[in-house]
Design a protein around this motif. Structure first.
Motif, short mmCIF file in Angstrom:
data_model
loop_
_atom_site.label_atom_id
_atom_site.label_comp_id
_atom_site.label_asym_id
_atom_site.label_seq_id
_atom_site.Cartn_x
_atom_site.Cartn_y
_atom_site.Cartn_z
N ARG A 3 -2.68 8.40 10.77
CA ARG A 3 -1.71 7.41 10.95
C ARG A 3 -0.43 7.77 11.52
N TRP B 144 -5.40 4.42 -3.81
CA TRP B 144 -6.43 4.51 -2.82
C TRP B 144 -7.36 3.61 -3.23
N GLN C 88 -14.27 2.05 3.32
CA GLN C 88 -13.33 1.57 2.45
C GLN C 88 -12.67 3.07 1.96
N ILE C 89 -11.19 2.74 1.80
CA ILE C 89 -10.63 4.05 1.33
C ILE C 89 -10.66 4.68 0.34
N ARG C 90 -11.15 3.65 -0.67
CA ARG C 90 -11.64 4.14 -2.02
C ARG C 90 -12.76 5.27 -2.07
N ASP D 173 -7.98 0.46 9.17
CA ASP D 173 -6.77 -0.47 8.95
C ASP D 173 -5.54 0.36 8.52
N VAL D 174 -5.94 1.39 7.67
CA VAL D 174 -4.76 2.28 7.32
C VAL D 174 -4.10 3.02 8.55
N PHE E 245 0.72 -1.07 -0.13
CA PHE E 245 0.03 0.03 0.08
C PHE E 245 0.82 1.45 0.05
N ASP F 20 -14.98 2.39 9.45
CA ASP F 20 -15.02 1.20 8.70
C ASP F 20 -15.19 1.32 7.27
N ASP G 286 -13.83 -5.40 -1.17
CA ASP G 286 -13.11 -4.50 -1.04
C ASP G 286 -12.34 -4.80 0.30
N ARG G 287 -12.37 -5.83 0.78
CA ARG G 287 -11.51 -6.36 2.04
C ARG G 287 -10.59 -7.26 1.94
N LEU G 288 -9.32 -7.21 2.23
CA LEU G 288 -8.10 -7.70 1.89
C LEU G 288 -8.32 -9.26 2.23
N ARG H 35 -10.96 -9.64 -6.54
CA ARG H 35 -10.59 -7.99 -6.48
C ARG H 35 -12.01 -7.27 -6.75
N PHE I 221 -6.66 0.64 -3.08
CA PHE I 221 -6.32 -0.72 -2.40
C PHE I 221 -7.53 -0.98 -1.24
N PRO I 222 -7.49 -2.38 -1.28
CA PRO I 222 -8.87 -2.97 -0.50
C PRO I 222 -8.55 -2.95 0.77
N THR I 223 -8.99 -1.89 1.51
CA THR I 223 -8.56 -1.78 2.94
C THR I 223 -9.46 -0.64 3.49
N MET J 100 -1.68 0.89 10.69
CA MET J 100 -0.59 0.50 9.89
C MET J 100 0.50 1.55 10.47
#
Lengths: 370, 266
Positions: B162, B98, B146-148, B106-107, A171, B144, A226-228, A222, B100-102, B110
């Protein structure tokens, strides 16, 4: 189903899942094609190690293959660092060089052994059950099942042990480096893992189709989440589904098992692309359709509001007039009017007159004064 | 975040960051040339300069992410390797994916990975701290998400959270105000001031020259060489800016009458 069929399917599932796990991070790191490059260049390691130990079942072959995979990655990076070619071109230059060298060596010096070009390209999963692992006279099952099982376990262990390091360096490599997790070290460890996995899968499905098993299930997953953690689980599940259905497709068509497995993985991706709940094609068509109708409903209320108290209202505010005025087809006009009526924005009058309700008037005014 | 750090825990009178004779080159082209710099502890310091001035490279050199051709960097009188736990880094928002599936939480988590260490995962105490950091930047309702789904300003606040969760004493930020809305900008400035008021040090690459005097205590004016550094009131002068920006200073033309807060974001 015979024991043979069962063993082939089990092996297919283990190979596919073992490939899909590192594939998740290949997809997320946008390195999908590097897996293809690795799966080709490891052949050189296999060939060289074979010449050395003269035994196709030696574990040295796996190590040598993994080493050539890493060598290929390092060569690509070195070539790219000269800034004389872009990264994609560097990949395309390096791996065919290593692969063709391997093909040359095989055709020149190893013509009589099992290392023939067909097997290299397409694998031979159907024959895998004939090579058994025997210890002290006991049959422990197909040799490649043990090897692939070991590689699957290795992948699982690596993923569990370095999950957060892989995640943060994928990331945000800058943050990972600033926190003292070396992204370069993680990158090479991960590439080593991809190489080892490719060696194992190579035996079963050949060097060309490895990339399909590594990339198609994660790329499908994917689109579905959207959750890893869920993406990882779904990738494994879809990989297993592709493997089993691939086997039965091959059985039905009397065709190559490896080819059918890759085809099944491709079909799974196609289905995901069409039907994924949020990112799928169907979902986005429906969403656009909904937006179109609700926008049209708004246009209709504004039109009605504008002409409500004008002398021409009797003429303008009729369903039949809408197709002329708003350039809607009569069908679409009826659909929009129905929707607006259902939502309580208008009432139908005598003939096909449309009257705004207070709610509809409110909505139109609200939009116009925004 | 915990109780304010007592100021006495800082080394007496020593700089938070000390850069000596730092030269960084890419392919024999100097990007930073013989930089000497001292960053005052407990202050907000801006790094300004034109594009290609080496601002990001300076931050990355301080963090040890770039290998210098010459010179050295000390952080709280230690090497960066020794001082990692004291330093939090906020990279440019645009450097990450951005999609990324998280999730937001969660970010932020990190930020705890370094102290959690290899092989372990963040647990409940880390989660609680991450939520608190999100509260600080007004993003707790989004934990909760999603960051996108975030806007640019929200992304930047998540990045700030963060950094906060690292509970560092030095914060290095690369363009924390880039592409954010006015409300987010105010919120971020407030957080930075809070950090400073407890004695922490903040260094931020900054683009909008007109807000430097309002937001920052000190400034480093950079263009491959260090043009000037020190308190804004002393070194943030037209002359120094002209040297750095080569005569055409965007700020000098824009600042004439518009009130600072109404100026468009860069």
């Amino acid at each position: 189903m015979s024991g043979l069929d069962f063993e082939i399917q089990l092996l297919a599932v283990v190979v596919s899942v073992a490939c899909a796990l590192p594939g998740v991070f290949l997809v997320l790191r946008r390195m999908a094609l590097l897996s293809d490059a690795i799966s080709h260049s490891i052949l050189l390691g296999i060939v060289l190690a074979f010449f050395w130990v003269q035994d196709l079942n030696s574990p040295i072959l796996i190590l040598a293959a993994a080493a050539t995979g890493l060598l290929m990655v390092a060569m690509v990076e070195a070539l790219h660092a000269t800034r004389r070619v872009k990264e994609d071109a560097a990949i395309a230059l390096v791996f065919p060089a290593l692969f063709s060298l391997a093909v040359l060596l095989i055709s020149r010096y190893a013509g009589n052994v099992h290392l023939d070009v067909d097997a290299v390209l397409l694998g031979e999963i159907a024959f895998a059950p004939f090579r058994r692992l025997e210890v002290g006279g006991h049959d422990l099952g197909p040799r490649s099942l043990w090897m692939m099982g070991g590689i699957l376990a290795l992948n699982l262990l690596f993923l569990m042990a370095f999950y957060k390091e892989l995640k943060v360096s994928t990331f945000d490599a800058g943050l990972a480096a600033a926190m003292g997790f070396s992204p370069v070290l993680i990158q090479y460890a991960f590439m080593g893992l991809v190489s080892v996995t490719a060696v194992g899968a190579f035996d079963a499905v050949g060097s060309i189709l490895v990339v399909a098993l590594m990339i198609a299930p994660p790329a499908s997953a994917r689109l579905l989440t959207d959750r890893l953690p869920l993406m990882i689980g779904l990738s494994a599940l879809l990989a297993a589904v592709s493997a089993v259905s691939g086997f039965w497709i091959a059985r039905g068509l009397d065709a190559s098992i490896a080819g059918s497995m890759a085809t099944a993985a491709g079909l799974v991706f196609l289905l995901s692309m069409l039907l994924a709940p949020d990112r799928g094609v169907v979902a986005s068509l429906l969403r656009r359709r909904r937006q179109k109708v609700s926008f049209a409903r708004l246009m209709l209320t504004i039109h009605l509001l504008n002409h409500e108290h004008s002398p021409a209202a009797a003429e303008e505010n009729r369903l039949g007039h809408l197709s002329a005025h708003l350039r809607w087809s009569p069908d679409f006009a009826r659909q929009v009017a129905d929707r607006a009526e259902r939502d309580g924005f208008l009432d139908r009058g005598e003939g096909d007159r449309l009257h705004l309700t207070p709610l509809g008037r409110e909505a139109a005014r609200h939009f116009m004064t925004r | 975040m915990g109780a304010p750090e007592p100021a006495a825990s800082l080394p007496d009178g020593g700089p938070a960051i000390e850069v000596n004779d730092l030269t960084v080159a890419y392919r024999e082209q100097p990007v930073l040339w013989d930089i000497d710099l001292e960053v005052r502890p407990g202050a907000l310091t801006a790094i300004v300069g034109p594009n290609g001035a080496g601002k990001t490279t300076l931050i990355q050199s301080i963090l040890g992410l770039v290998r210098p051709a010459a010179g050295r960097v000390r952080i709280l009188d230690r090497t960066i390797q020794e001082a990692r736990s004291e330093v939090a880094y906020v990279p440019q928002r645009g450097t990450v994916d951005w999609d990324f599936p998280t999730s937001v939480l969660d970010v932020v988590l990190m930020g705890t990975y370094r102290e959690v260490g290899w092989f372990r995962r963040p647990g409940r105490p880390e989660r609680i701290r991450a939520v608190r950091a999100l509260e600080k930047v007004g993003m707790e309702a989004y934990q909760d998400r999603q960051i996108r789904q975030l806007s640019g300003g929200q992304q930047q606040r998540v990045f700030l959270a963060r950094a906060l969760v690292q509970e560092a004493r030095i914060y290095l930020m690369d363009e924390p105000f880039q592409g954010v809305d006015a409300r987010t900008e105010t919120a971020i400035v407030e957080v930075l001031r809070e950090l400073r008021d407890r004695g922490d040090t903040v260094v931020a690459v900054h683009h909008a020259l007109q807000t430097v005097p309002e937001y920052f205590d000190d400034v480093v004016i950079l263009n491959v060489r260090r043009i000037a550094s020190g308190p804004v009131s002393e070194v943030f002068t037209e002359d120094n800016l002209r040297v750095a920006y080569g005569g055409r200073v965007p700020f000098l033309q824009a600042v004439s009458d518009a009130p600072v807060a109404d100026l468009p974001e860069s």
